[in-house]
Design an enzyme around this catalytic site. Structure first.
Site, PDB file in Angstrom:
ATOM      1  N   THR A   1      -5.400   4.256  -5.153  1.00 14.99           N
ATOM      2  CA  THR A   1      -5.385   3.513  -6.393  1.00 14.99           C
ATOM      3  C   THR A   1      -6.843   3.011  -6.882  1.00 14.99           C
ATOM      4  O   THR A   1      -7.255   3.150  -7.883  1.00 14.99           O
ATOM      5  CB  THR A   1      -4.273   2.474  -6.244  1.00 14.99           C
ATOM      6  OG1 THR A   1      -3.135   3.199  -5.737  1.00 14.99           O
ATOM      7  CG2 THR A   1      -4.146   1.605  -7.358  1.00 14.99           C
TER       8      THR A   1
ATOM      9  N   ARG B   1      -2.290  -4.632  -8.134  1.00 17.86           N
ATOM     10  CA  ARG B   1      -1.340  -4.280  -6.861  1.00 17.86           C
ATOM     11  C   ARG B   1      -0.875  -5.415  -6.055  1.00 17.86           C
ATOM     12  O   ARG B   1      -1.895  -6.095  -5.440  1.00 17.86           O
ATOM     13  CB  ARG B   1      -2.206  -3.304  -5.914  1.00 17.86           C
ATOM     14  CG  ARG B   1      -1.336  -3.350  -4.649  1.00 17.86           C
ATOM     15  CD  ARG B   1      -2.051  -1.946  -3.709  1.00 17.86           C
ATOM     16  NE  ARG B   1      -1.723  -0.682  -4.139  1.00 17.86           N
ATOM     17  CZ  ARG B   1      -1.774   0.580  -3.485  1.00 17.86           C
ATOM     18  NH1 ARG B   1      -2.462   0.396  -2.428  1.00 17.86           N
ATOM     19  NH2 ARG B   1      -1.369   1.507  -4.187  1.00 17.86           N
TER      20      ARG B   1
ATOM     21  N   HIS C   1       6.351   1.915  -7.560  1.00 16.14           N
ATOM     22  CA  HIS C   1       5.014   2.411  -7.465  1.00 16.14           C
ATOM     23  C   HIS C   1       4.983   3.408  -8.670  1.00 16.14           C
ATOM     24  O   HIS C   1       4.732   4.556  -8.747  1.00 16.14           O
ATOM     25  CB  HIS C   1       4.715   3.043  -6.385  1.00 16.14           C
ATOM     26  CG  HIS C   1       3.121   3.256  -5.925  1.00 16.14           C
ATOM     27  ND1 HIS C   1       2.263   2.944  -7.114  1.00 16.14           N
ATOM     28  CD2 HIS C   1       2.452   3.801  -4.865  1.00 16.14           C
ATOM     29  CE1 HIS C   1       1.101   3.424  -6.581  1.00 16.14           C
ATOM     30  NE2 HIS C   1       1.297   3.758  -5.601  1.00 16.14           N
TER      31      HIS C   1
ATOM     32  N   GLN D   1       2.440   6.358  -9.316  1.00 16.52           N
ATOM     33  CA  GLN D   1       2.569   7.408  -8.146  1.00 16.52           C
ATOM     34  C   GLN D   1       3.682   8.433  -8.559  1.00 16.52           C
ATOM     35  O   GLN D   1       3.540   9.617  -8.560  1.00 16.52           O
ATOM     36  CB  GLN D   1       2.820   6.621  -6.846  1.00 16.52           C
ATOM     37  CG  GLN D   1       3.130   7.602  -5.779  1.00 16.52           C
ATOM     38  CD  GLN D   1       1.868   8.297  -5.332  1.00 16.52           C
ATOM     39  OE1 GLN D   1       0.966   7.766  -4.969  1.00 16.52           O
ATOM     40  NE2 GLN D   1       1.740   9.760  -5.329  1.00 16.52           N
TER      41      GLN D   1
ATOM     42  N   SER E   1       5.988   0.111   5.241  1.00  9.75           N
ATOM     43  CA  SER E   1       5.006  -0.109   4.305  1.00  9.75           C
ATOM     44  C   SER E   1       4.001  -1.078   4.435  1.00  9.75           C
ATOM     45  O   SER E   1       4.116  -1.731   5.396  1.00  9.75           O
ATOM     46  CB  SER E   1       5.731  -0.240   2.867  1.00  9.75           C
ATOM     47  OG  SER E   1       6.321   0.963   2.306  1.00  9.75           O
ATOM     48  N   MET E   2       2.961  -1.385   3.515  1.00 14.33           N
ATOM     49  CA  MET E   2       2.252  -2.351   3.636  1.00 14.33           C
ATOM     50  C   MET E   2       2.836  -3.625   3.582  1.00 14.33           C
ATOM     51  O   MET E   2       3.817  -3.685   2.752  1.00 14.33           O
ATOM     52  CB  MET E   2       1.201  -2.354   2.346  1.00 14.33           C
ATOM     53  CG  MET E   2       0.155  -1.205   2.538  1.00 14.33           C
ATOM     54  SD  MET E   2      -1.015  -1.214   1.144  1.00 14.33           S
ATOM     55  CE  MET E   2       0.014  -0.322  -0.043  1.00 14.33           C
TER      56      MET E   2
ATOM     57  N   CYS F   1       3.076  10.625  -0.818  1.00 17.46           N
ATOM     58  CA  CYS F   1       2.030   9.860  -1.673  1.00 17.46           C
ATOM     59  C   CYS F   1       0.895   9.522  -0.852  1.00 17.46           C
ATOM     60  O   CYS F   1      -0.115   9.165  -1.673  1.00 17.46           O
ATOM     61  CB  CYS F   1       2.861   8.688  -2.085  1.00 17.46           C
ATOM     62  SG  CYS F   1       3.467   7.496  -0.792  1.00 17.46           S
TER      63      CYS F   1
ATOM     64  N   ARG G   1      -3.516  11.451  -9.608  1.00 17.99           N
ATOM     65  CA  ARG G   1      -3.379  10.114  -9.791  1.00 17.99           C
ATOM     66  C   ARG G   1      -4.496   9.695 -10.866  1.00 17.99           C
ATOM     67  O   ARG G   1      -4.076   8.960 -11.668  1.00 17.99           O
ATOM     68  CB  ARG G   1      -3.595   9.197  -8.543  1.00 17.99           C
ATOM     69  CG  ARG G   1      -2.727   9.518  -7.415  1.00 17.99           C
ATOM     70  CD  ARG G   1      -1.207   8.394  -7.666  1.00 17.99           C
ATOM     71  NE  ARG G   1      -1.750   6.983  -8.129  1.00 17.99           N
ATOM     72  CZ  ARG G   1      -1.743   5.992  -7.212  1.00 17.99           C
ATOM     73  NH1 ARG G   1      -1.698   6.315  -6.087  1.00 17.99           N
ATOM     74  NH2 ARG G   1      -2.153   4.608  -7.599  1.00 17.99           N
TER      75      ARG G   1
HETATM   76  N1  NVA Z   1       5.538   2.773   0.593  1.00 17.95           N
HETATM   77  C1  NVA Z   1       4.112   2.613   0.787  1.00 17.95           C
HETATM   78  C2  NVA Z   1       3.253   3.341  -0.182  1.00 17.95           C
HETATM   79  C3  NVA Z   1       1.923   3.343  -0.129  1.00 17.95           C
HETATM   80  C4  NVA Z   1       1.279   4.011  -1.282  1.00 17.95           C
HETATM   81  C5  NVA Z   1       3.457   1.152   0.884  1.00 17.95           C
HETATM   82  O1  NVA Z   1       4.111   0.336   0.163  1.00 17.95           O
HETATM   83  O2  NVA Z   1       2.950   0.715   1.988  1.00 17.95           O
HETATM   84  N1   CP Z   2      -0.767   6.387  -2.895  1.00 19.32           N
HETATM   85  C1   CP Z   2      -1.446   5.395  -2.958  1.00 19.32           C
HETATM   86  O1   CP Z   2      -1.156   4.351  -3.622  1.00 19.32           O
HETATM   87  O2   CP Z   2      -2.635   5.149  -2.156  1.00 19.32           O
HETATM   88  P1   CP Z   2      -3.427   4.004  -1.839  1.00 19.32           P
HETATM   89  O3   CP Z   2      -2.599   2.957  -1.253  1.00 19.32           O
HETATM   90  O4   CP Z   2      -4.458   4.367  -1.027  1.00 19.32           O
HETATM   91  O5   CP Z   2      -3.876   3.311  -3.241  1.00 19.32           O
END
Ligand code: NVA
Ligand code: CP
Length: 305
Positions: free
Chosen positions: A56, A104, A131, A134, A227-228, A263, A291
């Site tokens: 991103t 983000r 997202h 994406q 996920s994060m 992704c 992207r």
């Molecule tokens: N589901 C993942 C997507 C990363 C692009 C996250 O939110 O970490």
């Molecule tokens: N797919 C995606 O959004 O990758 P990043 O988290 O590296 O930006």
């Protein structure tokens, strides 16, 4: 486009989404030839990241600068959005400096607040809920590979997360067969599933059986199991999600030639095997490239209002 911001795919109608896809196709050709495209000359984009990012960050910055503008990277420790300063104050301050904001953030309500108080377009670069950039990229990549978007079968394998919610939003606009195959305790948001079903455009299914779900799939798609913001659950999730791994056996059981999508970032040999990632049918890196092109198209469209 009717909307000033790009926050959810479902904020747009089918014609507007097609305009983005068509424009992405033409700006992709221009970018690949490194043609001059000074659409954002003397303009600036603030990129706010409360979470990490590779694609991103690099794709937005590369795209905006290719189009003649200046992109500012603001990482998790820079502006302290919502901590050092109220979100609505950042909206109003940046609206005076910049021409566009990409953010983000963790909580979805925070991006809604950022957009509500901003007089310049705000683009959602991922929240805990969705997202959209994406999944616009993903459907563009499917279109490039299959020559068609409608009536294909896409099977998502894994956690019912932000990626799934954006697929469901897309399914409210384009007709396709979408299956989310996940453990029972990790289903996508109930309201979003209901809305996607009630839209009556696509065939939406929730499954818990990977080998049944992938029958006749044109695409198998996966994402990380944690996920994060959830990385401390990675170990416990690993056990629950084990049978949802995308491996060669699963790919071989679809009964047809099936593409693999992710992704990224991928955790190899967890949600997907290294072998599948490296296979000829994996189009994960085409997705990653796209992207850039889809986001360029989204930014151009938002600037033309
Ligand atoms: N589901 C993942 C997507 C990363 C692009 C996250 O939110 O970490
Ligand atoms: N797919 C995606 O959004 O990758 P990043 O988290 O590296 O930006």
């Amino acid at each position: 486009m009717k909307n000033k911001h790009f926050l959810h795919i479902s904020d747009y109608n089918k014609e507007e989404l097609w305009e983005i896809l068509e424009l992405a196709k033409s700006v992709k050709a221009k970018f690949r030839n490194r043609e001059d495209y000074p659409h954002f000359k003397n303009k600036s984009l603030s990129m706010i990241f409360a979470k990490p990012s590779a694609r991103t960050r690099v794709s937005f910055e590369t795209g905006f600068e290719w189009m003649g503008g200046h992109a500012l990277f603001l990482g998790p420790n820079d502006i302290g959005i919502g901590k050092r300063e109220a979100i609505k104050d950042i909206s109003r301050v940046f609206s005076r400096y910049n021409d566009m904001i990409m953010a983000r953030l963790f909580e979805h309500k925070h991006i809604l607040e950022l957009a509500e108080h901003s007089s310049i377009p705000v683009i959602n670069g991922l929240t805990d809920y969705n997202h959209p950039c994406q999944i616009m990229t993903d459907i563009f990549t499917v279109w490039e590979h299959l020559g068609n978007i409608e009536n294909i079968k896409i099977v998502y394998m894994g956690d019912g997360n932000n990626i799934v919610h954006s697929w469901l939003h897309l399914a409210m606009r384009f007709p396709f067969h979408f299956v989310c195959c996940c453990p029972d305790d990790y289903k996508p948001d109930k309201d979003t599933v209901e809305k996607a079903k009630n839209a009556g455009i696509s065939n939406i299914e929730i499954s818990h059986n990977p080998f049944d779900a992938v029958k006749d799939a044109d695409v198998i798609y996966t994402d990380v199991w944690a996920s994060m913001g959830q990385k401390d659950e990675a170990e416990s999730r690993g056990k629950v999600f084990e049978q949802f791994q995308v491996n060669q056996k699963l790919m071989d059981s679809t009964g047809k030639n099936t593409l693999f999508m992710h992704c990224l970032p991928a955790e190899r040999d967890r949600e997907v095997t290294d072998k599948v990632m490296e296979s000829d049918y994996s189009i994960a890196f085409d997705q990653a490239e796209n992207r850039l092109h889809i986001q360029n198209a989204i930014m151009i469209k938002l600037s033309e209002q």
